[in-house]
Structure formats: C-alpha cells, structure tokens
Design a protein around this motif. Structure first.
Motif, PDB file in Angstrom:
ATOM      1  N   THR A  51       0.835  -1.208   0.000  1.00  0.00           N
ATOM      2  CA  THR A  51       0.000   0.000   0.000  1.00  0.00           C
ATOM      3  C   THR A  51       0.867   1.255   0.000  1.00  0.00           C
ATOM      4  OG1 THR A  51      -1.793  -1.161   1.120  1.00  0.00           O
ATOM      5  CG2 THR A  51      -1.796   1.244   1.273  1.00  0.00           C
ATOM      6  N   CYS A  52       1.932   1.269   0.793  1.00  0.00           N
ATOM      7  CA  CYS A  52       2.844   2.418   0.809  1.00  0.00           C
ATOM      8  C   CYS A  52       3.495   2.617  -0.555  1.00  0.00           C
ATOM      9  CB  CYS A  52       3.926   2.236   1.870  1.00  0.00           C
ATOM     10  SG  CYS A  52       3.380   2.585   3.527  1.00  0.00           S
ATOM     11  N   ILE A  53       3.892   1.522  -1.178  1.00  0.00           N
ATOM     12  CA  ILE A  53       4.511   1.619  -2.505  1.00  0.00           C
ATOM     13  C   ILE A  53       3.527   2.234  -3.488  1.00  0.00           C
ATOM     14  CG2 ILE A  53       5.449   0.286  -4.443  1.00  0.00           C
ATOM     15  CD1 ILE A  53       7.337   0.433  -2.028  1.00  0.00           C
ATOM     16  N   GLN A  57       3.859   5.736  -5.573  1.00  0.00           N
ATOM     17  CA  GLN A  57       3.718   5.788  -7.030  1.00  0.00           C
ATOM     18  C   GLN A  57       2.623   6.773  -7.444  1.00  0.00           C
ATOM     19  OE1 GLN A  57       2.255   2.190  -8.886  1.00  0.00           O
ATOM     20  NE2 GLN A  57       3.427   2.610 -10.745  1.00  0.00           N
ATOM     21  N   ARG A  58       1.480   6.691  -6.792  1.00  0.00           N
ATOM     22  CA  ARG A  58       0.361   7.580  -7.125  1.00  0.00           C
ATOM     23  C   ARG A  58       0.743   9.043  -6.892  1.00  0.00           C
ATOM     24  NH1 ARG A  58      -3.097   5.457  -3.882  1.00  0.00           N
ATOM     25  NH2 ARG A  58      -3.597   3.769  -5.282  1.00  0.00           N
ATOM     26  N   THR A  79       3.010  14.197   0.226  1.00  0.00           N
ATOM     27  CA  THR A  79       2.356  12.887   0.383  1.00  0.00           C
ATOM     28  C   THR A  79       3.324  11.773   0.028  1.00  0.00           C
ATOM     29  OG1 THR A  79       0.205  13.847  -0.122  1.00  0.00           O
ATOM     30  CG2 THR A  79       0.420  11.467  -0.402  1.00  0.00           C
ATOM     31  N   MET A  80       4.072  11.971  -1.038  1.00  0.00           N
ATOM     32  CA  MET A  80       5.045  10.977  -1.485  1.00  0.00           C
ATOM     33  C   MET A  80       6.109  10.739  -0.411  1.00  0.00           C
ATOM     34  SD  MET A  80       7.464  11.156  -4.877  1.00  0.00           S
ATOM     35  CE  MET A  80       8.645  12.299  -4.133  1.00  0.00           C
ATOM     36  N   GLU A  81       6.634  11.805   0.167  1.00  0.00           N
ATOM     37  CA  GLU A  81       7.672  11.674   1.196  1.00  0.00           C
ATOM     38  C   GLU A  81       7.132  11.031   2.471  1.00  0.00           C
ATOM     39  OE1 GLU A  81      10.772  11.990   0.588  1.00  0.00           O
ATOM     40  OE2 GLU A  81      10.614  13.037  -1.330  1.00  0.00           O
ATOM     41  N   GLU A  82       5.899  11.353   2.858  1.00  0.00           N
ATOM     42  CA  GLU A  82       5.302  10.725   4.035  1.00  0.00           C
ATOM     43  C   GLU A  82       5.142   9.219   3.826  1.00  0.00           C
ATOM     44  OE1 GLU A  82       1.677  12.935   4.490  1.00  0.00           O
ATOM     45  OE2 GLU A  82       2.669  14.580   5.554  1.00  0.00           O
ATOM     46  N   SER A  83       4.691   8.851   2.635  1.00  0.00           N
ATOM     47  CA  SER A  83       4.539   7.429   2.320  1.00  0.00           C
ATOM     48  C   SER A  83       5.890   6.734   2.280  1.00  0.00           C
ATOM     49  CB  SER A  83       3.812   7.253   0.985  1.00  0.00           C
ATOM     50  OG  SER A  83       2.504   7.753   1.077  1.00  0.00           O
ATOM     51  N   GLU A  84       6.894   7.412   1.783  1.00  0.00           N
ATOM     52  CA  GLU A  84       8.248   6.840   1.747  1.00  0.00           C
ATOM     53  C   GLU A  84       8.771   6.605   3.162  1.00  0.00           C
ATOM     54  OE1 GLU A  84      12.243   5.680   1.183  1.00  0.00           O
ATOM     55  OE2 GLU A  84      10.349   5.243   0.224  1.00  0.00           O
ATOM     56  N   SER A  88       9.724   2.895   4.590  1.00  0.00           N
ATOM     57  CA  SER A  88      11.038   2.600   5.144  1.00  0.00           C
ATOM     58  C   SER A  88      10.927   1.866   6.480  1.00  0.00           C
ATOM     59  CB  SER A  88      11.819   3.900   5.312  1.00  0.00           C
ATOM     60  OG  SER A  88      13.061   3.657   5.892  1.00  0.00           O
ATOM     61  N   ILE A  89      10.018   2.295   7.313  1.00  0.00           N
ATOM     62  CA  ILE A  89       9.822   1.651   8.611  1.00  0.00           C
ATOM     63  C   ILE A  89       9.195   0.269   8.439  1.00  0.00           C
ATOM     64  CG2 ILE A  89       8.523   1.801  10.783  1.00  0.00           C
ATOM     65  CD1 ILE A  89       8.900   4.915  10.483  1.00  0.00           C
ATOM     66  N   LEU A  90       8.196   0.167   7.585  1.00  0.00           N
ATOM     67  CA  LEU A  90       7.536  -1.119   7.348  1.00  0.00           C
ATOM     68  C   LEU A  90       8.482  -2.145   6.739  1.00  0.00           C
ATOM     69  CD1 LEU A  90       4.046  -0.069   5.989  1.00  0.00           C
ATOM     70  CD2 LEU A  90       4.502  -1.467   8.001  1.00  0.00           C
ATOM     71  N   PHE A  91       9.440  -1.674   5.967  1.00  0.00           N
ATOM     72  CA  PHE A  91      10.377  -2.593   5.318  1.00  0.00           C
ATOM     73  C   PHE A  91      11.137  -3.419   6.349  1.00  0.00           C
ATOM     74  CE2 PHE A  91      14.575  -3.519   3.450  1.00  0.00           C
ATOM     75  CZ  PHE A  91      14.151  -4.350   2.426  1.00  0.00           C
TER      76      PHE A  91
END
Length: 159
Positions: A51-53, A57-58, A79-84, A88-91
C-alpha cells in the motif's frame, strides 16, 4: 499377586500412552496456532508495505501531472515523502517476517521505488519521465513471492 502387577503395569502403560498422545497433540496445536498468528502478521505487513509503494507511485504521478500542467506539485511531493517514510519503517518488519525470496523481491521493489522518488524529486520532471520506471514488474514479483511465502497457490487466488 501377579495379576495385580499385570493390572498395575497395564494402567501405567495406558496412562503414559495417554500422556504422550496428549502432549504430542498439544504441541502440534500450539505450532499451528503460532504459524497462523505469524501468517496473519505477515499478511498485514505485506499489505501495508505494498500500500505504501502504491501511495508513493500515485503521489509521484500526481506530482508529474501537476508539473506538466504548470501547477504546484508540493502537496503530492509531501504525500510521497510521508509514504516513503512509512515504507522505510515497514520494510524492517517485512524483512524480519518474510522468507528469503520475498525479501529479495522487496529489495527489488525498493530499488524501483528509489528510482521513482529520485526522478519525482527533480523539479523539471513530469509524468513522461516517471512512466518508464519498471515498478509494476517489481511489484508483480513481490506479489508472487509473498503468495509463496504465505502458501497461497495461484489456484486459490480470487480473479
């Protein structure tokens, strides 16, 4: 006297057999419960990561479209940076829970995501520069590896 000893030995053997059968059954039940618990956690982590990926992308595509129209892309970039940051944490959780094949596939997704981020952060880039980054192919590989890790065969997938 001998019949009492035979009876006592029979009861003892029966009790030991019952004990060992119960212990083996309980151990198997515990292992199944633990496997199920970790599979649920794995599935949740895989879904959150993908979902973060998709959010990255979106948002990158939204930024590219905004730039091509001459509009402000800062909202999409935030939004892109927040998702990134979330990705990173989820990874880290993803790597701790996944098997080697899924972890390798996730590394490939990270590489494509970083390419997308790098291009999206360039102020002059539009959607034309973002489209050729092969993120979808990397995600398809990740989906396949995740299904294998969760022992979901292709015949059980909903189409």
């Amino acid at each position: 006297m001998a019949t009492q000893i035979f009876t006592l030995v029979g009861v003892l053997i029966g009790a030991l057999t019952s004990y060992f059968a119960t212990a083996v059954a309980e151990r198997a039940k515990f292992r199944r419960e633990m496997a199920t618990r970790w599979d649920e956690r794995k599935l949740d982590t895989y879904i959150e990561y993908v979902t973060c990926i998709k959010e990255i992308q979106r948002a990158a595509m939204d930024a590219g479209r905004a730039r091509e129209k001459g509009a402000d892309a800062s909202g999409a970039l935030v939004t892109m940076e927040e998702s990134e940051n979330r990705r990173s944490i989820l990874f880290e959780t993803f790597i701790l829970l996944s098997n080697e094949k899924a972890a390798t596939a996730a590394h490939a997704v990270n590489q494509r995501t970083w390419e997308l981020l790098r291009v999206a952060r360039v102020p002059s880039s539009g959607i034309t520069e973002l489209r050729p980054i092969p993120l979808v192919e990397a995600l398809n590989g990740l989906h396949e590896a995740a299904r294998a890790d969760l022992t979901i065969s292709s015949s059980t997938r909903i189409r």
